[in-house]
Design a protein around this motif. Structure first.
Motif, mmCIF file in Angstrom:
data_model
loop_
_atom_site.group_PDB
_atom_site.id
_atom_site.type_symbol
_atom_site.label_atom_id
_atom_site.label_comp_id
_atom_site.label_asym_id
_atom_site.label_seq_id
_atom_site.Cartn_x
_atom_site.Cartn_y
_atom_site.Cartn_z
ATOM 1 N N PRO A 77 -62.595 43.006 -27.344
ATOM 2 C CA PRO A 77 -62.928 44.428 -27.283
ATOM 3 C C PRO A 77 -63.675 44.846 -26.019
ATOM 4 O O PRO A 77 -63.563 46.000 -25.580
ATOM 5 C CB PRO A 77 -63.808 44.641 -28.519
ATOM 6 C CG PRO A 77 -64.309 43.294 -28.907
ATOM 7 C CD PRO A 77 -63.281 42.314 -28.465
ATOM 8 N N VAL A 78 -64.465 43.959 -25.425
ATOM 9 C CA VAL A 78 -65.304 44.370 -24.289
ATOM 10 C C VAL A 78 -65.183 43.408 -23.107
ATOM 11 O O VAL A 78 -65.882 43.546 -22.111
ATOM 12 C CB VAL A 78 -66.798 44.475 -24.715
ATOM 13 C CG1 VAL A 78 -66.994 45.615 -25.699
ATOM 14 C CG2 VAL A 78 -67.302 43.170 -25.336
ATOM 15 N N GLU A 79 -64.287 42.418 -23.247
ATOM 16 C CA GLU A 79 -64.205 41.385 -22.219
ATOM 17 C C GLU A 79 -63.175 41.695 -21.137
ATOM 18 O O GLU A 79 -63.105 40.996 -20.122
ATOM 19 C CB GLU A 79 -63.853 40.029 -22.862
ATOM 20 C CG GLU A 79 -64.944 39.438 -23.756
ATOM 21 C CD GLU A 79 -64.985 40.007 -25.179
ATOM 22 O OE1 GLU A 79 -64.223 40.944 -25.464
ATOM 23 O OE2 GLU A 79 -65.791 39.533 -25.986
ATOM 24 N N GLY A 80 -62.361 42.753 -21.347
ATOM 25 C CA GLY A 80 -61.241 43.004 -20.433
ATOM 26 C C GLY A 80 -61.606 43.893 -19.258
ATOM 27 O O GLY A 80 -62.762 44.264 -19.052
ATOM 28 N N ALA A 81 -60.564 44.262 -18.498
ATOM 29 C CA ALA A 81 -60.746 45.099 -17.306
ATOM 30 C C ALA A 81 -61.186 46.501 -17.699
ATOM 31 O O ALA A 81 -60.752 47.043 -18.723
ATOM 32 C CB ALA A 81 -59.423 45.169 -16.534
ATOM 33 N N ALA A 82 -62.051 47.085 -16.863
ATOM 34 C CA ALA A 82 -62.596 48.415 -17.164
ATOM 35 C C ALA A 82 -61.533 49.503 -17.068
ATOM 36 O O ALA A 82 -61.693 50.581 -17.645
ATOM 37 C CB ALA A 82 -63.756 48.717 -16.223
ATOM 38 N N ASN A 83 -60.432 49.246 -16.373
ATOM 39 C CA ASN A 83 -59.416 50.282 -16.191
ATOM 40 C C ASN A 83 -58.253 50.147 -17.186
ATOM 41 O O ASN A 83 -57.214 50.761 -16.996
ATOM 42 C CB ASN A 83 -58.900 50.264 -14.747
ATOM 43 C CG ASN A 83 -58.231 48.939 -14.403
ATOM 44 O OD1 ASN A 83 -58.425 47.943 -15.110
ATOM 45 N ND2 ASN A 83 -57.444 48.930 -13.343
ATOM 46 N N LEU A 84 -58.439 49.318 -18.235
ATOM 47 C CA LEU A 84 -57.377 49.167 -19.240
ATOM 48 C C LEU A 84 -57.950 49.385 -20.646
ATOM 49 O O LEU A 84 -59.121 49.057 -20.882
ATOM 50 C CB LEU A 84 -56.788 47.749 -19.187
ATOM 51 C CG LEU A 84 -55.961 47.382 -17.966
ATOM 52 C CD1 LEU A 84 -55.604 45.898 -18.013
ATOM 53 C CD2 LEU A 84 -54.696 48.236 -17.910
#
Ligand code: HEM
Length: 394
Positions: A77-84
């Motif tokens: 939920p919070v580990e991915g890229a900020a633009n996706l």
């Protein structure tokens, strides 16, 4: 659940009740019934068989992960890229897996459309038992609370965990499926294991006493699991089951004005202990021949007498329903009832005759309104490396 840290924290504290997603049968049938439900029926919006298979693969992976207490997607939920957009929606961060089970089923309309046309090249594998249920007397169905091409039953001891599961599966299915209807349930109305105590439904009666239990393996084989010999064209269903879902509104306010003795006569059991009116304790067998003041002490039109195996060719079903309250209706009455879920080997022998008998002579019927209805074929469990329902497409 969700974040990796919380997962290990729960594992360490022993809070993390989990049931394996993969196995011979799907979880969520004989698994000890959890307290909460989110059930969703989906319509398939694509015409592509490949997309349908891809969805079932993605759902299998996500369900496998979520039932282990992991995020729906590989990233989190919070580990991915900020633009996706995240591949998990996040509301289960920090929650334990809560015994989540996710159970998938296929409706008759997945095989053929309303005109009888084969939709995904599956028509010749449609089980003979998987035909839309007939209209029963007393049915007052809302089409948008009925039917569906696919169903997902998510059960957990935390409502947010169950909702998180359905929400993420719907998100993953965007563009391939659309939610047709969904139902929240609280308070199980069954027991599926001898280790569980019997809960109560919204009439205030114990519900689940005489249910088929996980420990009764011979009874499960006879009444719940489909055998490979049951249907030559639907060998893929071996080890699966049929799921009947019926949304039953209860006229709570009218019921509450009935005298206790009448309520007990309608059910055929006492409200206090749940013992049959013929005496004994909760688990005593009812004696339908014991005379009372006016006919048998367990009235012939009592629910227990009407649906008991002795009066239904010996058939039993595995009930796994939930209470629901969906706010109030226009008259200020509770829009409430029992979301009836039952797993059985064949609806033609194990459900339709029983429901017809109920509609015809059950004293409870005066207090019930059937507002939703659906039937699904629930395939066997997925083994390691398999996706749910794989044998249907093989
Ligand atoms: C709102 C609807 C319903 C209510 C409130 C209700 C309530 C109950 C209660 C209180 C019992 C007795 C305790 C137990 O053995 O679990 C029971 C038993 C049972 N019910 Fe229902 N029920 C409902 C709908 C249905 C439907 C639709 C069916 C199937 C057509 C059904 C089939 C059964 C069966 C098979 C049993 C066990 C009978 C036995 O072996 O003694 N029920 N139900």
């Amino acid at each position: 659940m969700a974040g990796r840290e919380s997962e290990s924290a729960h594992a360490a504290s022993g809070e993390a009740l989990t049931y394996p997603f993969r196995g011979e049968h799907q979880a969520g049938i004989v698994t000890p019934a959890q307290d909460r439900l989110h059930f969703a029926a989906f319509d398939v919006t694509t015409r592509s068989r490949a997309q349908l298979i891809a969805l079932l693969k993605a759902w299998t992976e996500a369900a496998d992960r979520m039932t282990r207490g992991r995020p729906a997607g590989e990233i989190g939920p919070v580990e991915g890229a900020a633009n996706l957009p995240p591949d998990d929606t996040g509301e289960a961060i920090g929650l334990s897996p809560s015994g989540l089970t996710i159970t998938f089923g296929f409706g008759p309309t997945l095989f053929r459309d309303a005109g009888g046309k084969d939709r995904f090249g599956l028509a010749d594998r449609q089980p003979a038992a998987l035909e839309p249920l007939p209209h029963f007397p007393g049915d007052n169905l809302d089409e948008m609370r009925s039917h569906g091409d696919l169903c997902v039953q998510a059960c957990a001891n935390d409502p947010q965990v169950a909702v998180h599961a359905i929400r993420n599966l719907a998100r993953i299915g965007f563009g391939t499926v659309a939610v047709r209807w969904s139902q929240l349930g609280f308070g199980r109305t069954s027991t599926t294991s001898t280790s569980q105590s019997t809960p109560r439904n919204l009439f205030g009666f114990k519900d689940g006493t005489a249910n088929v239990k996980a420990e009764e393996t011979d009874e499960l084989a006879e009444h719940v699991w489909v055998a490979s010999s049951d249907d030559a064209r639907a060998g893929w269903m071996a080890g699966g089951s049929y799921l009947v879902a019926r949304r039953v509104n209860m006229t709570i306010e009218v019921w509450d004005r009935q005298p206790l003795g009448d309520q007990e006569s309608f059910v055929g059991r006492t409200k206090d202990t749940g013992a049959p009116l013929s005496g004994g304790g909760e688990l005593s067998e009812p004696d339908f021949s014991m005379p009372g003041h006016d006919g048998p002490v367990i009235p012939k039109d009592s629910h227990v007498s009407v649906v008991h195996p002795d009066h239904n060719d010996g058939v039993r079903i595995l009930r796994r329903g939930y209470n629901f309250v969906d706010g109030t209706d226009q008259l200020g009455g509770l829009n409430a009832g029992l979301f009836f879920l039952a797993y059985l080997r064949d609806p033609r022998t194990h459900f339709i005759p029983m429901q017809l008998r109920m509609a015809k002579m059950d004293a409870l019927m005066e207090y019930l309104k059937f507002t939703g209805s659906a039937l699904f074929a629930v395939p066997p469990g997925a083994g390691d490396g398999e996706y749910v329902g794989q044998a249907l497409f093989a």
